[in-house]
Enzyme design. Structure first.
Site, PDB file in Angstrom:
ATOM      1  N   GLN A   1      30.252  -3.455 -17.781  1.00  0.00           N
ATOM      2  CA  GLN A   1      30.209  -4.341 -16.421  1.00  0.00           C
ATOM      3  C   GLN A   1      31.187  -4.546 -15.792  1.00  0.00           C
ATOM      4  OE1 GLN A   1      27.033  -4.944 -15.160  1.00  0.00           O
ATOM      5  NE2 GLN A   1      26.079  -3.615 -16.821  1.00  0.00           N
TER       6      GLN A   1
ATOM      7  N   HIS B   1      24.740 -12.193 -18.549  1.00  0.00           N
ATOM      8  CA  HIS B   1      23.737 -12.558 -19.795  1.00  0.00           C
ATOM      9  C   HIS B   1      23.846 -13.874 -20.267  1.00  0.00           C
ATOM     10  CE1 HIS B   1      21.150 -12.133 -23.067  1.00  0.00           C
ATOM     11  NE2 HIS B   1      22.140 -12.071 -24.093  1.00  0.00           N
TER      12      HIS B   1
ATOM     13  N   SER C   1      42.955  -1.816 -21.166  1.00  0.00           N
ATOM     14  CA  SER C   1      42.261  -1.307 -20.043  1.00  0.00           C
ATOM     15  C   SER C   1      43.339  -1.918 -18.931  1.00  0.00           C
ATOM     16  CB  SER C   1      41.138  -2.599 -19.932  1.00  0.00           C
ATOM     17  OG  SER C   1      40.063  -2.043 -20.788  1.00  0.00           O
TER      18      SER C   1
ATOM     19  N   GLU D   1       9.941  16.419 -32.723  1.00  0.00           N
ATOM     20  CA  GLU D   1       8.347  15.785 -32.371  1.00  0.00           C
ATOM     21  C   GLU D   1       8.607  14.313 -32.327  1.00  0.00           C
ATOM     22  OE1 GLU D   1       5.941  17.674 -31.138  1.00  0.00           O
ATOM     23  OE2 GLU D   1       7.072  19.520 -31.744  1.00  0.00           O
TER      24      GLU D   1
ATOM     25  N   TYR E   1      37.079  -5.740 -18.484  1.00  0.00           N
ATOM     26  CA  TYR E   1      37.203  -4.216 -17.843  1.00  0.00           C
ATOM     27  C   TYR E   1      36.156  -3.319 -18.537  1.00  0.00           C
ATOM     28  CZ  TYR E   1      38.732  -1.618 -13.700  1.00  0.00           C
ATOM     29  OH  TYR E   1      38.552  -0.828 -12.801  1.00  0.00           O
TER      30      TYR E   1
ATOM     31  N   GLY F   1      26.955  -0.338 -16.658  1.00  0.00           N
ATOM     32  CA  GLY F   1      27.741  -0.472 -15.765  1.00  0.00           C
ATOM     33  C   GLY F   1      28.160   0.739 -14.859  1.00  0.00           C
TER      34      GLY F   1
ATOM     35  N   ASP G   1      15.264 -10.819 -22.963  1.00  0.00           N
ATOM     36  CA  ASP G   1      16.366  -9.848 -23.414  1.00  0.00           C
ATOM     37  C   ASP G   1      16.357  -9.376 -24.616  1.00  0.00           C
ATOM     38  OD1 ASP G   1      18.548  -7.821 -22.245  1.00  0.00           O
ATOM     39  OD2 ASP G   1      19.786  -8.945 -23.709  1.00  0.00           O
TER      40      ASP G   1
ATOM     41  N   SER H   1      -0.877  16.450 -21.461  1.00  0.00           N
ATOM     42  CA  SER H   1      -2.154  17.065 -21.912  1.00  0.00           C
ATOM     43  C   SER H   1      -3.353  16.028 -22.301  1.00  0.00           C
ATOM     44  CB  SER H   1      -2.123  18.026 -23.219  1.00  0.00           C
ATOM     45  OG  SER H   1      -2.163  17.335 -24.331  1.00  0.00           O
TER      46      SER H   1
END
Length: 351
Positions: free
Chosen positions: A36, A116, A61, A235, A33, A142, A199, A260
């Site tokens: 995702q 995955h 969770s 920067e 939980y 998620g 990935d 620019s």
């Protein structure tokens, strides 16, 4: 049939391509939980799917999932009840959860699903031949998957079929993708191998590894040349988000059109001086280690040893001078308060 015998043509699927009947009468166990897990579980439930969340007893969770109106059980109990077992715990603990909670409770015709492909592709999990093995992978954290769903928007996703024992794996996977909101934006068909290797390469060579190393070396180059750490930070790190946002919205061409002429000419002439053919050769080496399994073996061994190198590297990264400078500078600006509120919200929903 496994993915090695299938062809993939990067087909994109949308809502009209999904058949909700392929999943609406099934029970889905969402194991985990976190980022995702909470999004899949809540989106599925709001789409009318019977969902049970699988969490270890005394998990922090557990109460969160119940307060969100979801049924909660142990991973083994959830897997035993479910037709589809969506394994959304971290990659490093998936093999143990599979061996002890999922495998003993799989029945012929069930579906083992991932977001995955790491553990399937590198054979850390070897499912029986009589179950479907699929992947539905939203290409977003998620909390955004959940937020987009609640806003009647979609999150792009991937669909892969590793093993189609029933002949219905593709239709079911697409229905699952629709139920969590991915087909609203578009779902691209891929394979476990392609998703996993691209990935890992992207994370290591560009998104997480390459970019952070480029930023740190740019920062160090300016500071060592006598420029202030604050200017160096602005920067090479602060403005990175502005440039990435432009690329995300309109591609590289859109970014070049927005900066620019001086920045465009300097970038076009000097970018390849910094990231030259040697960087490309190094990237190919990183990709080879992903493809031949060397990285996977290294990461598995690192976890088995208690993560000594990982811990040392994390500590060194947190102690880099750019972190202290950045923390001080970010605290000076008004947008920091808004970011902290977003972080608190994200933490609440992913606990």
């Amino acid at each position: 049939m496994t993915e090695d015998t299938q062809a993939f043509d990067s087909t994109v699927y949308y809502d009209e391509d999904a058949n909700e009947e392929a999943i609406v009468h099934k029970t889905v166990a969402v194991l985990g939980y976190g980022s995702q897990g909470h999004a899949h579980a809540q989106n599925l439930s709001d789409s009318g799917i019977d969902v049970i969340v699988g969490l270890r007893e005394r998990s922090s969770s557990w109460d969160a999932a119940e307060s969100d109106g979801l049924r909660v059980a142990t991973p083994a109990e959830a897997a035993a009840e479910a037709d589809i077992v969506s394994v959304l715990v971290p990659d490093t603990v998936q093999p143990d959860v599979y061996e002890n909670a999922v495998e003993p409770n799989l029945e012929a015709g069930d579906t083992l699903q991932f977001a995955h492909g790491f553990n399937i592709h590198y054979n850390q999990i070897q499912p029986p031949e009589d179950v479907d093995v699929t992947m539905v992978a939203p290409k977003s954290p998620g909390h955004l998957v959940r937020r987009n769903y609640e806003n009647d928007e979609g999150t792009p996703g991937l669909l892969a079929i590793y093993q189609d024992a029933t002949g219905d794996a593709h239709e079911e996977g697409l229905a699952y993708a629709a139920a969590i909101g991915c087909t609203r934006a578009g779902v691209v068909e891929t394979s476990f191998r392609e998703e996993t290797e691209t990935d890992l390469f992207g994370e290591q060579a560009v998104l997480c590894g390459g970019v952070t190393s480029l930023i740190k070396q740019g920062y160090e180059t300016l500071v060592d040349a006598g420029y202030s750490p604050e200017m160096a930070y602005f920067e090479v790190l602060n403005e990175m988000k502005l440039i990435v946002d432009l690329m995300y919205e309109d591609g590289l061409g859109g970014m070049w059109d927005s900066v620019s002429d001086t920045a465009e000419y300097g970038g076009l002439t000097q970018g390849d001086v910094v990231v030259d053919e040697h960087a490309r050769e190094n990237m190919e080496e990183v990709l080879e280690k992903v493809q031949n399994g060397e990285f996977a073996r290294e990461w598995i061994a690192e976890n088995q040893a208690g993560r000594p190198s990982y811990t040392q590297l994390r500590t060194a990264e947190k102690n880099h001078d750019i972190e202290a400078v950045g923390e001080e500078l970010r605290g000076l600006f008004a947008w920091q308060d808004a970011d902290e509120e977003d972080e608190e919200e994200s933490t609440e929903v992913t606990a």
